[in-house]
Design an enzyme around this catalytic site. Structure first.
Site, PDB file in Angstrom:
ATOM      1  N   SER A 247     -10.045  -1.145   6.987  1.00 51.95           N
ATOM      2  CA  SER A 247      -9.486  -0.814   5.672  1.00 51.95           C
ATOM      3  C   SER A 247      -8.754  -1.940   4.971  1.00 51.95           C
ATOM      4  O   SER A 247      -8.368  -1.800   3.811  1.00 51.95           O
ATOM      5  CB  SER A 247      -8.541   0.397   5.794  1.00 51.95           C
ATOM      6  OG  SER A 247      -9.282   1.575   6.017  1.00 51.95           O
TER       7      SER A 247
ATOM      8  N   LYS B 176       0.825  -1.206   0.000  1.00 50.90           N
ATOM      9  CA  LYS B 176       0.000   0.000   0.000  1.00 50.90           C
ATOM     10  C   LYS B 176       0.863   1.263   0.000  1.00 50.90           C
ATOM     11  O   LYS B 176       1.915   1.316   0.644  1.00 50.90           O
ATOM     12  CB  LYS B 176      -0.915  -0.023   1.224  1.00 50.90           C
ATOM     13  CG  LYS B 176      -1.991   1.053   1.259  1.00 50.90           C
ATOM     14  CD  LYS B 176      -2.892   0.843   2.468  1.00 50.90           C
ATOM     15  CE  LYS B 176      -3.995   1.891   2.570  1.00 50.90           C
ATOM     16  NZ  LYS B 176      -4.863   1.667   3.755  1.00 50.90           N
TER      17      LYS B 176
ATOM     18  N   SER C  90      -9.735   1.593   2.935  1.00 49.10           N
ATOM     19  CA  SER C  90      -8.925   2.432   2.064  1.00 49.10           C
ATOM     20  C   SER C  90      -7.897   1.659   1.241  1.00 49.10           C
ATOM     21  O   SER C  90      -7.317   2.197   0.302  1.00 49.10           O
ATOM     22  CB  SER C  90      -8.196   3.479   2.908  1.00 49.10           C
ATOM     23  OG  SER C  90      -7.299   2.869   3.827  1.00 49.10           O
TER      24      SER C  90
END
Length: 386
Positions: free
Chosen positions: A128, A28, A104
């Site tokens: 997330s 990420k 996210s």
């Protein structure tokens, strides 16, 4: 082919070729990789200086002979749940292109579901990892708070955030934990463990389907009430927002180019009072005690992963359709307990849903073993072999 190219383009913000010849890993964009910018999905941070060293979790993966294949897209500043990103493009949910990829950690979920990597690393402050995992039909784990080092992750300080991983099957979830956590020792279980279903109120279509799925093959431990579950969701929202305002409020002051949704959330978050934070922290203590108490009687607790089906990209333009998605996920960020989601496809429509299992703090390996047992035992659990 056009859709596949779009999936790869929007899932990865930067392609890389680092590390060894082992498992392929995507990371990420809020996690530092030496020489790469951690833009955190934001135009406001796109011109930041490249990281000088790997985040601890990246260094651990490289030391485990993993190959880092790229940095993944995300909801801006990890402060949203749809995964929509107007700067870097919205990652396309590979199996259900009309549905949100979830956020996210949207790019990490999409990269895993599309087969671009063997597992992906994300972060989970309020669901997330687990929410986009279910949106994309994957397994996802939020480990015990503090188990995986957050050094080199953004924002630097959080009392909720955990580094977690995505995988297409339960065995790979365990392998991924071994790769990023040198202290992780895989465990095994038989059917002789104790499970409890937490009383919840998902949509009827989800609830009826999950009751059938987990009744078929599981020891019947019945249902328990978990005090403060609903209040823990609200307390988690309060603390997450307050900590986001501390981390990124300066971008608002500087007039940085933020997405309209993030600008609004940060401005609203800055109005949270110390009294609200203190009340949320008190609730944290109460809910943590309640979960700990329940887990003295059981090895794991079961909830639905999501309370409803993931919305379409069009429906997600209304925030009211998105906010409830972490109703059963976010409370366990507040308490710090490890949690895993396992994907299920609805019948007959084949849409994404799932189960969440929650274990004792520090008992991540046993929770992974329970997930593997459930994936092998319950026909409703959907997993792929690669």
């Amino acid at each position: 082919m056009a859709l596949l190219a779009q999936i790869e383009d929007n899932a990865l913000v930067q392609s890389l070729d680092l590390g060894g010849a082992g498992l392929r890993v995507a990371v990420k964009d809020c996690i530092d990789i030496s020489g790469a910018v951690s833009a955190c999905g934001s135009k406001a941070l796109q011109s930041s200086a490249p990281a000088r060293q790997h985040a601890d979790v990246v260094a651990a993966a490289v030391a485990s002979d993993c190959k880092i294949i790229g940095k993944t897209n995300m909801h801006e500043l990890a402060f949203g749940m749809t995964g929509v990103n107007n700067t870097f493009g919205t990652p396309v949910n590979p199996r259900w292109p009309d549905l949100i990829p979830g956020g996210s950690s949207s790019g990490s979920a999409v990269a895993t579901a599309a087969g671009l990597c063997d597992f992906a690393v994300g972060t989970d402050t309020g669901g997330s990892v687990r929410q986009p995992a279910i949106c994309c039909g994957l397994f996802g784990i939020k480990p015990t708070f503090g188990r995986i080092s957050r050094a080199g992750c953004h924002p630097a300080k959080s009392s909720l955030d955990c580094v977690g991983v995505f995988a297409r099957n339960a065995q790979m979830l365990t392998q991924a934990m071994c790769a990023i956590d040198p202290t992780f020792a895989p465990s095994t279980v038989s059917s002789a463990f104790r499970l409890a279903r937490v009383k919840c109120d998902p949509d009827k279509a989800i609830g009826d389907m999950l009751i059938y799925a987990i009744m078929d093959g599981l020891p019947d431990a019945g249902y328990i009430s978990l005090p403060f579950l609903e209040e823990a969701f609200d307390a988690g929202m309060t603390i997450m927002a307050a900590e986001a305002a501390v981390a990124y409020g300066h971008l608002v002051d500087a007039g940085a180019p933020l997405g309209a949704d993030i600008q609004h959330r940060l401005e609203k978050a800055r109005s949270i009072t110390s009294a609200q934070i203190n009340a949320a922290e008190k609730l944290r203590d109460q809910f943590t005690t309640a979960v700990d108490s329940a887990l003295t009687q059981f090895d794991a607790l079961i909830t639905p992963a999501l309370p409803q089906l993931p919305p379409s990209l069009r429906q997600a333009k209304d925030p009211a359709t998105v906010l409830p998605l972490t109703k059963f996920l976010r409370p366990f960020n507040l308490s710090g307990h490890p949690a895993i989601v396992l994907p299920i496809l609805t019948v007959p429509d084949g849409l994404p849903a799932g189960i969440q299992i929650i274990g004792r703090k520090g008992d991540d390996a046993r929770l992974c073993a329970i997930a593997e047992w459930m994936a092998k035992t319950l026909p409703a659990i959907h997993q792929e072999d690669f």
